[in-house]
Design a protein around this motif. Sequence first.
Motif, PDB file in Angstrom:
ATOM      1  N   GLN A  55       0.808  -1.213   0.000  1.00  0.00           N
ATOM      2  CA  GLN A  55       0.000   0.000   0.000  1.00  0.00           C
ATOM      3  C   GLN A  55       0.847   1.272   0.000  1.00  0.00           C
ATOM      4  O   GLN A  55       0.327   2.356  -0.261  1.00  0.00           O
ATOM      5  CB  GLN A  55      -0.924   0.022   1.216  1.00  0.00           C
ATOM      6  N   THR A  56       2.112   1.165   0.281  1.00  0.00           N
ATOM      7  CA  THR A  56       2.969   2.362   0.312  1.00  0.00           C
ATOM      8  C   THR A  56       3.625   2.659  -1.032  1.00  0.00           C
ATOM      9  O   THR A  56       4.181   3.742  -1.220  1.00  0.00           O
ATOM     10  CB  THR A  56       4.089   2.215   1.359  1.00  0.00           C
ATOM     11  N   PHE A  57       3.618   1.706  -1.967  1.00  0.00           N
ATOM     12  CA  PHE A  57       4.230   1.879  -3.291  1.00  0.00           C
ATOM     13  C   PHE A  57       5.692   2.337  -3.204  1.00  0.00           C
ATOM     14  O   PHE A  57       6.178   3.056  -4.077  1.00  0.00           O
ATOM     15  CB  PHE A  57       3.413   2.864  -4.137  1.00  0.00           C
ATOM     16  N   GLY A  58       6.374   1.944  -2.124  1.00  0.00           N
ATOM     17  CA  GLY A  58       7.790   2.280  -1.978  1.00  0.00           C
ATOM     18  C   GLY A  58       8.076   3.750  -1.761  1.00  0.00           C
ATOM     19  O   GLY A  58       9.208   4.214  -1.958  1.00  0.00           O
ATOM     20  N   ILE A  59       7.085   4.492  -1.294  1.00  0.00           N
ATOM     21  CA  ILE A  59       7.234   5.947  -1.196  1.00  0.00           C
ATOM     22  C   ILE A  59       8.188   6.348  -0.074  1.00  0.00           C
ATOM     23  O   ILE A  59       9.013   7.258  -0.241  1.00  0.00           O
ATOM     24  CB  ILE A  59       5.858   6.602  -1.017  1.00  0.00           C
ATOM     25  N   GLU A  89      -0.644  -4.344  -9.799  1.00  0.00           N
ATOM     26  CA  GLU A  89      -0.961  -3.834 -11.135  1.00  0.00           C
ATOM     27  C   GLU A  89      -0.812  -2.317 -11.184  1.00  0.00           C
ATOM     28  O   GLU A  89      -0.315  -1.749 -12.157  1.00  0.00           O
ATOM     29  CB  GLU A  89      -2.378  -4.250 -11.537  1.00  0.00           C
ATOM     30  N   HIS A  90      -1.216  -1.657 -10.118  1.00  0.00           N
ATOM     31  CA  HIS A  90      -1.041  -0.202 -10.049  1.00  0.00           C
ATOM     32  C   HIS A  90       0.440   0.164  -9.976  1.00  0.00           C
ATOM     33  O   HIS A  90       0.869   1.168 -10.553  1.00  0.00           O
ATOM     34  CB  HIS A  90      -1.803   0.357  -8.854  1.00  0.00           C
ATOM     35  N   GLU A  91       1.208  -0.635  -9.271  1.00  0.00           N
ATOM     36  CA  GLU A  91       2.655  -0.402  -9.231  1.00  0.00           C
ATOM     37  C   GLU A  91       3.243  -0.511 -10.630  1.00  0.00           C
ATOM     38  O   GLU A  91       4.049   0.325 -11.030  1.00  0.00           O
ATOM     39  CB  GLU A  91       3.311  -1.414  -8.293  1.00  0.00           C
ATOM     40  N   LYS A  92       2.838  -1.522 -11.378  1.00  0.00           N
ATOM     41  CA  LYS A  92       3.364  -1.720 -12.730  1.00  0.00           C
ATOM     42  C   LYS A  92       3.003  -0.553 -13.642  1.00  0.00           C
ATOM     43  O   LYS A  92       3.839  -0.076 -14.422  1.00  0.00           O
ATOM     44  CB  LYS A  92       2.811  -3.019 -13.311  1.00  0.00           C
ATOM     45  N   VAL A  93       1.768  -0.068 -13.520  1.00  0.00           N
ATOM     46  CA  VAL A  93       1.284   0.967 -14.435  1.00  0.00           C
ATOM     47  C   VAL A  93       1.700   2.368 -14.001  1.00  0.00           C
ATOM     48  O   VAL A  93       2.046   3.204 -14.845  1.00  0.00           O
ATOM     49  CB  VAL A  93      -0.252   0.883 -14.558  1.00  0.00           C
ATOM     50  N   GLY A  94       1.665   2.642 -12.699  1.00  0.00           N
ATOM     51  CA  GLY A  94       1.873   4.018 -12.274  1.00  0.00           C
ATOM     52  C   GLY A  94       2.825   4.246 -11.128  1.00  0.00           C
ATOM     53  O   GLY A  94       3.043   5.399 -10.725  1.00  0.00           O
ATOM     54  N   GLY A  95       3.421   3.195 -10.571  1.00  0.00           N
ATOM     55  CA  GLY A  95       4.259   3.362  -9.388  1.00  0.00           C
ATOM     56  C   GLY A  95       5.449   4.275  -9.597  1.00  0.00           C
ATOM     57  O   GLY A  95       5.733   5.150  -8.771  1.00  0.00           O
ATOM     58  N   ALA A  96       6.158   4.092 -10.694  1.00  0.00           N
ATOM     59  CA  ALA A  96       7.355   4.900 -10.951  1.00  0.00           C
ATOM     60  C   ALA A  96       6.998   6.374 -11.096  1.00  0.00           C
ATOM     61  O   ALA A  96       7.695   7.255 -10.567  1.00  0.00           O
ATOM     62  CB  ALA A  96       8.072   4.390 -12.201  1.00  0.00           C
TER      63      ALA A  96
END
Length: 260
Positions: free
Chosen positions: A158-162, A234-241
């Motif tokens: 849930q943090t997306f590596g932030i 899937e959200h990480e793959k599409v928009g995480g970066a």
Amino acid sequence: MSFDELLRHLEPGASAQAAGIRRGYGGPSARTVGVSSGLTRLRCASLLKPLYAWVTAPRIPDAERWRRHAQPAVVVSSNADTLNLWLAVGPAVILDDLCHRTGVSWAVPNGDPSRFGSVEVAATEVATAYAALAQSALAGDPVAETIMGWMREVSGEQTFGIREAVRAPSAALKCGWYGGADETCLRTHAVAILPRRGTRTTVAVAMTAQPYTDEREREIYHARVAEGLPVEAEHEKVGGALLRALLTTTLTELGHKPGP
């Protein structure tokens, strides 16, 4: 990387926003930054859950009942618990109270009071609202302190590596992710509140809507949502970066100096 570079490489049909606020007595001069490309307002229901929890506390006499729903709404982004708070107090009251406390005015655009996720916002508004929450916590508001503590508990995918990206292990976070059945984008959003001394606070917000047009992938995604399975990967793959880049660039523009 600059905002110009990030936005220049957006895919056709994508939307992205970022905003940041640095403020507080006795520190560097207050500063605000913001950038937007694509849609001027986006739905980011999960980002607003801590704010809803904050203003519903005094409206629910049973403190234990409030906590029972507010904590999972913030920590694990529970929609069911958020809806309980939303309907118990009422959207008009919640949004009016938020406006009174933060100066930010939001509305339910389609008039359906059951849809807490329909509120559309801009990143600058989200940053303003969270700066008010953070400074209230620093000034001793016990509910705001509790909310901030829960935001520091948000963990895992849930943090997306932030926290790693902004180099702030104790940052308070709230992230949101969703792709509606009627949408051809995946929406992924985040707010990060960085620890500072005294009454000073730094807030960074990023909001994205990335194209997700492959019909088979969307079918699988919506099947997982319907089954209650996680879709953060899937959200990480599409928009995480992009999400992390928008946040780190926002902090750089604010003059924030990360820890070691």
